[in-house]
Enzyme design. Structure first.
Site, PDB file in Angstrom:
ATOM      1  N   GLU A  90      52.589  85.773 -15.355  1.00 43.77           N
ATOM      2  CA  GLU A  90      52.590  84.285 -15.550  1.00 43.77           C
ATOM      3  C   GLU A  90      53.645  83.997 -16.414  1.00 43.77           C
ATOM      4  O   GLU A  90      54.220  84.833 -17.194  1.00 43.77           O
ATOM      5  CB  GLU A  90      51.238  83.933 -15.839  1.00 43.77           C
ATOM      6  N   LYS A 114      78.923  75.132  17.271  1.00 42.97           N
ATOM      7  CA  LYS A 114      78.096  76.744  16.798  1.00 42.97           C
ATOM      8  C   LYS A 114      76.700  76.753  17.517  1.00 42.97           C
ATOM      9  O   LYS A 114      76.238  75.568  17.782  1.00 42.97           O
ATOM     10  CB  LYS A 114      77.958  76.463  15.163  1.00 42.97           C
ATOM     11  N   ARG A 172      73.690  79.275  16.941  1.00 45.09           N
ATOM     12  CA  ARG A 172      73.025  80.071  16.108  1.00 45.09           C
ATOM     13  C   ARG A 172      71.787  80.888  16.922  1.00 45.09           C
ATOM     14  O   ARG A 172      70.883  80.154  17.143  1.00 45.09           O
ATOM     15  CB  ARG A 172      72.467  79.725  14.757  1.00 45.09           C
TER      16      ARG A 172
HETATM   17  C1  R5P Z   1      74.128  75.422   8.292  1.00 42.95           C
HETATM   18  O1  R5P Z   1      73.923  74.539   9.126  1.00 42.95           O
HETATM   19  C2  R5P Z   1      75.107  75.434   7.276  1.00 42.95           C
HETATM   20  O2  R5P Z   1      76.002  74.234   7.287  1.00 42.95           O
HETATM   21  C3  R5P Z   1      75.820  76.614   7.104  1.00 42.95           C
HETATM   22  O3  R5P Z   1      76.879  76.769   8.294  1.00 42.95           O
HETATM   23  C4  R5P Z   1      75.147  77.813   7.009  1.00 42.95           C
HETATM   24  O4  R5P Z   1      74.010  77.610   6.344  1.00 42.95           O
HETATM   25  C5  R5P Z   1      75.849  79.099   6.989  1.00 42.95           C
HETATM   26  O5  R5P Z   1      75.120  80.232   7.075  1.00 42.95           O
HETATM   27  P1  R5P Z   1      75.517  81.882   7.172  1.00 42.95           P
HETATM   28  O6  R5P Z   1      76.772  82.129   6.170  1.00 42.95           O
HETATM   29  O7  R5P Z   1      74.435  82.519   6.883  1.00 42.95           O
HETATM   30  O8  R5P Z   1      76.367  81.760   8.430  1.00 42.95           O
END
Ligand code: R5P
Length: 303
Positions: free
Chosen positions: A45, A198, A200
């Site tokens: 803590e 993009k 992901r």
């Molecule tokens: C996501 O939407 C953010 O704008 C960044 O593009 C993202 O967090 C980048 O993360 P990383 O470096 O892990 O690809």
């Protein structure tokens, strides 16, 4: 209790690690500084102590909030203590605001942490100053922070750096939400800009595609994003740029959350250099944000 305060101007109390930032902000807005010390008991803590009297003062808790989980409780303890000991108001200056990317339940059962984090912080401080929070599906901080919350833009500082370091840039954002940062910086430096699309698929698995391939001739491509975490977004964008005939890009980010192999991933993708704002301490920091924060704090102080 030690004190080096007078009765005027904001009192910046630095959470551990943010002492230099607090000093730089105080120097820019006529404030004073003191520390917040923390001690971890053997049971795990925390003991938190304000190293200045705060009665009658506008207390500005200054904190780096990357890797936030372990920092949050000491911050809340410090905020409540400042109130209990007579601070007239408590402002949080956090140049990087965490948990903003989890702004919806992407899969069933997930916590929408941006909302919970905002509710918790707002229950303990009166105002928040931060820089380029990740606003995507949330239009503004006011949507989730019921306190006075101000999001400053790093664009002027980034544009200043680019003006001095990159004669003819062409700015590229790696995804649609980066348009808000890229467009602002491009307008200030008078450079063309574009964004990619993009997708992901996982923490380390990112794909990008051009909407239209810009005319690179005579220009240095500069990839610009708010957060660099695994570096995979910028790495994928760099590969796409180079494959489309651009010169090797440099990358400019606001928040260097960079995990251990982010820079290696960027180098492997052909990135010449990564430069970031100092919202998160990192060796790539080259763009100071204390002047922006000091000016905003002076405004807040005057209001
Ligand atoms: C996501 O939407 C953010 O704008 C960044 O593009 C993202 O967090 C980048 O993360 P990383 O470096 O892990 O690809």
């Amino acid at each position: 209790m030690s004190s080096k305060t007078t009765e005027s101007g904001p009192l910046l109390l630095a959470l551990p690690g943010a002492e230099s930032l607090a000093a730089a902000i105080a120097a820019g807005c006529g404030g004073e500084t003191a520390g917040v010390t923390t001690h971890r008991f053997p049971d795990g803590e925390s003991l938190v102590r304000l190293e200045s009297s705060v009665a009658g003062r506008h207390v500005v808790l200054t904190a780096y909030l990357h890797e936030p989980d372990a920092k949050l409780l000491p911050l809340l303890f410090a905020a409540d203590t400042a109130r209990e000991l007579g601070a007239t108001r408590v402002t949080l200056v956090a140049p990087y605001l965490p948990y903003m990317r989890q702004d919806m339940r992407f899969r069933p059962g997930e916590a929408v942490t941006s909302h919970t984090f905002a509710a918790v912080v707002s229950a303990h401080v009166d105002a928040l100053l931060t820089i380029d929070p990740h606003l995507h599906r949330i239009a503004s901080l006011d949507a989730i922070y019921p306190i006075r919350a101000r999001a400053l833009r790093a664009a002027p500082a980034m544009a200043d750096w680019l003006r001095h370091e990159v004669p003819l840039p062409l700015l590229v954002g790696p995804d649609s939400e980066s348009a808000q940062w890229v467009e602002g910086v491009a307008a200030l430096v008078g450079a063309p800009w574009t964004v990619l699309d993009k997708q992901r698929f996982g923490d380390h698995d990112v794909a990008v595609a051009f909407r239209e391939v810009p005319d690179w001739r005579g220009r240095t491509p500069v990839l610009l994003d708010d957060i660099v975490s695994t570096g995979r977004t910028l790495a994928a964008a760099a590969r796409a740029l180079i494959a489309a005939g651009a010169a090797a890009p440099l990358c400019v980010g606001v928040h260097a959350l960079c995990n251990s192999d982010a820079e290696q991933a960027l180098r492997a993708a052909g990135v010449t250099r990564l430069v970031t704002c100092d919202t998160v301490p990192h060796p790539t920091n080259a763009i100071p944000v204390a002047p922006l924060l000091a000016a905003a704090l002076a405004d807040l102080e005057a209001s």
